[in-house]
Scaffold this active site. Structure first.
Site, PDB file in Angstrom:
ATOM      1  N   SER A 248       0.818  -1.206   0.000  1.00 14.93           N
ATOM      2  CA  SER A 248       0.000   0.000   0.000  1.00 14.93           C
ATOM      3  C   SER A 248       0.852   1.256   0.000  1.00 14.93           C
ATOM      4  O   SER A 248       1.792   1.390   0.799  1.00 14.93           O
ATOM      5  CB  SER A 248      -0.929   0.018   1.221  1.00 14.93           C
ATOM      6  OG  SER A 248      -1.684   1.211   1.256  1.00 14.93           O
ATOM      7  N   ASP A 249       0.521   2.158  -0.900  1.00 11.14           N
ATOM      8  CA  ASP A 249       1.084   3.492  -0.851  1.00 11.14           C
ATOM      9  C   ASP A 249       0.551   4.189   0.409  1.00 11.14           C
ATOM     10  O   ASP A 249      -0.488   3.795   0.951  1.00 11.14           O
ATOM     11  CB  ASP A 249       0.674   4.250  -2.112  1.00 11.14           C
ATOM     12  CG  ASP A 249       1.326   5.613  -2.211  1.00 11.14           C
ATOM     13  OD1 ASP A 249       2.458   5.750  -1.740  1.00 11.14           O
ATOM     14  OD2 ASP A 249       0.688   6.533  -2.741  1.00 11.14           O
ATOM     15  N   LYS A 250       1.261   5.196   0.887  1.00 14.82           N
ATOM     16  CA  LYS A 250       0.837   5.870   2.117  1.00 14.82           C
ATOM     17  C   LYS A 250      -0.021   7.100   1.823  1.00 14.82           C
ATOM     18  O   LYS A 250      -1.175   7.185   2.233  1.00 14.82           O
ATOM     19  CB  LYS A 250       2.066   6.280   2.949  1.00 14.82           C
ATOM     20  CG  LYS A 250       1.713   7.027   4.238  1.00 14.82           C
ATOM     21  CD  LYS A 250       2.947   7.477   4.978  1.00 14.82           C
ATOM     22  CE  LYS A 250       3.626   8.645   4.278  1.00 14.82           C
ATOM     23  NZ  LYS A 250       2.832   9.902   4.311  1.00 14.82           N
ATOM     24  N   THR A 485      -1.293  -0.824  -4.399  1.00 16.57           N
ATOM     25  CA  THR A 485      -2.094   0.383  -4.522  1.00 16.57           C
ATOM     26  C   THR A 485      -1.175   1.555  -4.843  1.00 16.57           C
ATOM     27  O   THR A 485      -0.018   1.581  -4.422  1.00 16.57           O
ATOM     28  CB  THR A 485      -2.866   0.687  -3.227  1.00 16.57           C
ATOM     29  OG1 THR A 485      -1.949   1.122  -2.225  1.00 16.57           O
ATOM     30  CG2 THR A 485      -3.627  -0.532  -2.740  1.00 16.57           C
TER      31      THR A 485
END
Length: 754
Positions: A248-250, A485
């Site tokens: 996951s991107d932040k 993501t």
């Protein structure tokens, strides 16, 4: 079926000809309607993903669909955009454009005023305007796209389905060849034998398998769209159901992406308002950039800002990591820049003490969850002077921690991957309940860690696009089905490489084009619902595949053995066609059935499907032969009546098999079958029963024998349910024993032997 109709006409069997032709037309209409429904759903989804473009119309910039562009329009493109039409670039500035998908050039191409930018290419750096020269099929991309449409990719599930289909086709052709040779040996009429063989082939080969799977996935994609998750590639639903690792991107995914300024850290006697003012001069009001908007919103003296004349502006990009502006006031010129502290500090000749102070301030702000923004200026061609640091805070989304906890409960392992500072990544991970053993990308990649170590890491900070791509490859090499993501152009390579690329809300055109799933609602809470629905869809597809194989074995093997052993055709060609037509409606309703949600990622289990299918298929053959013996030897039924009896049994028992293939549990366990599946199944069973009782298309059977067939089928349904449960238990225990055996072997091999 068309060939069978032609043969029945040549044999002057006009009743069979009329029945087969009418059933053929009905079947064609049902298939056309279902495929049209699926195509319409897919087209609706595509329209929601249509490209948008910034266009100068009536003296104002506005966002329009790329499909509405016309030659002569003035269009603005910037970092991350997909060029919406063929453009002739104009004005100041320069672009770096990735047009590898069109021309095969491996490196981005520099573009300046007067150059052409092709539709479909991706802007990697810079921002420019251009005049539209061609749109649609007249563009360079449009001409190439017609060739690209010929390309085809297949998912794991598609490959498994093709293997099933090929197996059933070969089995069918082999048995049909035996039937034809047997007929020739017995000197039976060749035309009638060929007609029966053709129809039997159509009934046995799963010609509807691709269509049913497409309808199932399209119906599921429509449900996902209602949940704000748009599927851009239908077969990716299977990958989403099997996804076990989510990278996951932040920013914008786990956090709100609503930057605000914290308490500033000015240097060298610069006042805080002055620091904000100079940072605002290195920002633009029209770019829609979140950092620029946060800085501009914090300016206290708007008049002082308006007193400067902006002479030129260079936007930030992933390589420079800073924006730069040339400004003037009262004849004095300055160059001002803002961006990543390390990039800005590198411009300034800082003494060791000052560099240490800046580093300490950056790390202190990072520990408190802030992202630092360095600001520097120079007068004329003089040296750069670092003015200070501006802390930017992007708090976690309110629903992020709960969404991640839910994803972990569903069996997903989470990896946070961000371009932010290491300390910020660790602080964000702690706030979200994730492991905070985040690694710096520069220390992990480039051969420093092998694939197994990369796959085991909790997450990475300060990543570049090639790092994300390498991480996905490393996880896949370890046997994981990987979801990624992202929202930026730097995420596009990893999104494309991932088994399930997921573009989050607000993603760039490049990210959306590379992704398999596009989330249109903020945050990851939508993703958990999407994974649940994908697992339901996978369960429906597995149920249909199991049913289709079992039915083929049941019908084909019974008919072939009846002909070879007893020299008796258990059903007529018209009955086979009628069975195929009555099967269509319940089969299509599988797409709308209630299905259980697996508690963990699911993968295609060929062993389970084939084992269960063969057990149910062989049990069906035994049931059919038992009824054949009862009808012929005990009830002394005539041949045509016996054929109607077998026809009704194949219909009723076959439709009941639909309820047996729903998961591993008993058919009476929740979730209950959907009302659509039950209504379609019972309606077609009733229609077939009435046809058998009153002699529609088949010899009349009467209510007494029809009731006997129903009771007989229900008894076998209960027996088959018990047989299915025993088979499922045996498969589970066999898998467990296999795993225990592997563990014993590993312990015997000793340390490192696994």
């Amino acid at each position: 079926i068309e060939a069978a109709a032609l043969l029945s006409g040549l044999a002057r069997r006009w009743e069979d000809f009329a029945i087969i032709l009418s059933m053929l037309l009905l079947n064609a209409f049902v298939g056309f309607y279902q495929e049209r429904q699926a195509d319409s759903a897919i087209e609706a989804l595509k329209r929601r993903l249509a490209l948008r473009a910034w266009v100068l119309r009536e003296g104002a910039w506005q966002e329009l669909d790329a499909a509405d562009l016309v030659p002569g329009d003035v269009v603005r493109v910037r970092l991350g955009n997909i060029v919406p039409a063929d453009l002739e670039l104009a004005g100041d500035g320069a672009l770096s454009v990735d047009q590898s998908a069109l021309t095969g050039e491996s490196l981005p191409v520099a573009k300046a005023a007067g150059d052409a930018a092709y539709s479909g290419s991706i802007v990697r750096e810079g921002e420019m305007t251009g005049f539209v020269t061609a749109t649609g099929e007249r563009t360079f991309f449009g001409r190439a796209a017609r060739l690209v449409e010929a390309a085809e990719t297949r998912s794991h599930f598609q490959q498994a389905v093709l293997r099933i289909g090929n197996f059933l086709i070969l089995l069918t052709l082999a048995l049909v060849a035996v039937i034809i040779l047997n007929a020739l040996f017995r000197r039976e009429p060749l035309v009638e034998t060929l007609m029966f063989a053709l129809i039997l082939t159509v009934a046995a080969i799963p010609v509807a398998l691709p269509a049913v799977l497409s309808v199932t996935m399209a119906a599921g994609a429509a449900r996902l769209a209602a949940m704000k998750a748009i599927v851009s590639r239908l077969v990716s639903i299977e990958e989403l159901a099997g996804m076990d690792v989510l990278c996951s991107d932040k920013t914008g995914t786990l956090t709100k992406n609503q930057l605000t300024l914290g308490e500033s850290f000015p240097l060298a006697g610069v006042a805080a308002p002055e620091l904000v003012l100079w940072a605002a001069l290195a920002s633009r009001t029209t770019a829609g950039d979140a950092i620029d908007e946060a800085v501009l919103a914090a300016v206290a003296d708007r008049a002082a800002l308006a007193a400067f004349e902006v002479l030129g502006f260079t936007p930030a990009d992933p390589a420079r990591k800073r924006a730069e502006a040339r400004v003037a006031r009262e004849g004095v010129r300055w160059t001002v820049t803002k961006g990543a502290p390390q990039a800005v500090a590198a411009l300034c000749d800082l003494e060791a003490a000052a560099a240490a102070e800046v580093q300490a301030a950056t790390e202190d702000q990072a520990r408190r969850g802030y992202r630092s923004l360095g600001v520097a200026r120079r007068e004329g061609d003089g040296p750069w002077r670092l003015l200070g640091l501006l802390p930017l805070f992007d708090p976690p989304r309110d629903d992020a921690a709960a969404a991640l906890a839910e994803a972990r409960a569903m069996g997903l392992s989470i990896r946070m991957v961000t371009g932010d500072h290491l300390a910020i990544a660790r602080e964000t991970a702690r706030r979200l309940g994730l492991p905070d053993a985040i690694l710096r990308a520069s220390e992990a990649f480039g051969g420093r860690m092998d694939d197994a170590d990369l796959a085991a890491a909790a997450g990475f900070a300060e990543v570049l696009p090639e790092h994300k791509f390498a991480l996905v490859r490393a996880l896949q090499a370890q046997g994981h089905i990987v979801g990624m993501t992202g929202d930026g152009v730097n995420d596009a390579p990893a999104l494309k490489q991932a088994d399930a690329g997921i573009a989050v809300s607000g993603a760039t055109d490049a990210a959306r084009a590379a992704a398999d799933l596009v989330l249109t609602a903020p945050g990851l809470s939508v993703l958990a619902r999407a994974v649940e629905e994908a697992r339901r869809i996978f369960e429906r597809m597995t149920a249909y595949a199991t049913f289709r194989i079992a039915e083929t074995i049941r019908v084909l093997l019974f008919m072939s053995l009846s002909i070879l052993i007893f020299g008796f055709y258990p059903v007529t060609p018209a009955m086979i066609v009628l069975l195929a037509v009555l099967n269509d409606l319940p089969i299509m309703m599988i797409a709308y059935d209630h299905a259980p949600v697996a508690p963990a990622p699911v993968r295609w289990d060929m062993r389970r499907v084939l084992s269960l299918s063969c057990v149910l298929g062989v049990a069906g053959v035994a049931a059919s032969f038992t009824l054949f013996w009862i009808g012929r030897d005990l009830l002394k039924l005539a041949g045509p009546t016996l054929q109607s009896l077998i026809f009704l049994k194949l219909l009723v028992a076959g439709h009941l098999t639909l309820f047996l293939t729903r998961g591993d549990g008993p058919p009476w366990r929740r979730p209950w079958p959907s009302w659509k599946l039950v209504a379609a199944t019972e309606a077609t069973q009733l229609l077939g029963t009435l046809a058998a009782v009153y002699g529609w298309f088949v010899p009349p059977l009467g209510w007494r024998l029809a009731g006997f067939v129903w009771a007989y089928s229900l008894i076998w349904f209960a027996l088959n349910a018990a047989l299915k449960l025993a088979t499922a238990r045996a498969l589970r225990s066999g898998t467990g024993a296999h795993r225990r055996h592997l563990l014993r072997v590993g312990r015997w091999l000793g340390p490192g032997g696994g």
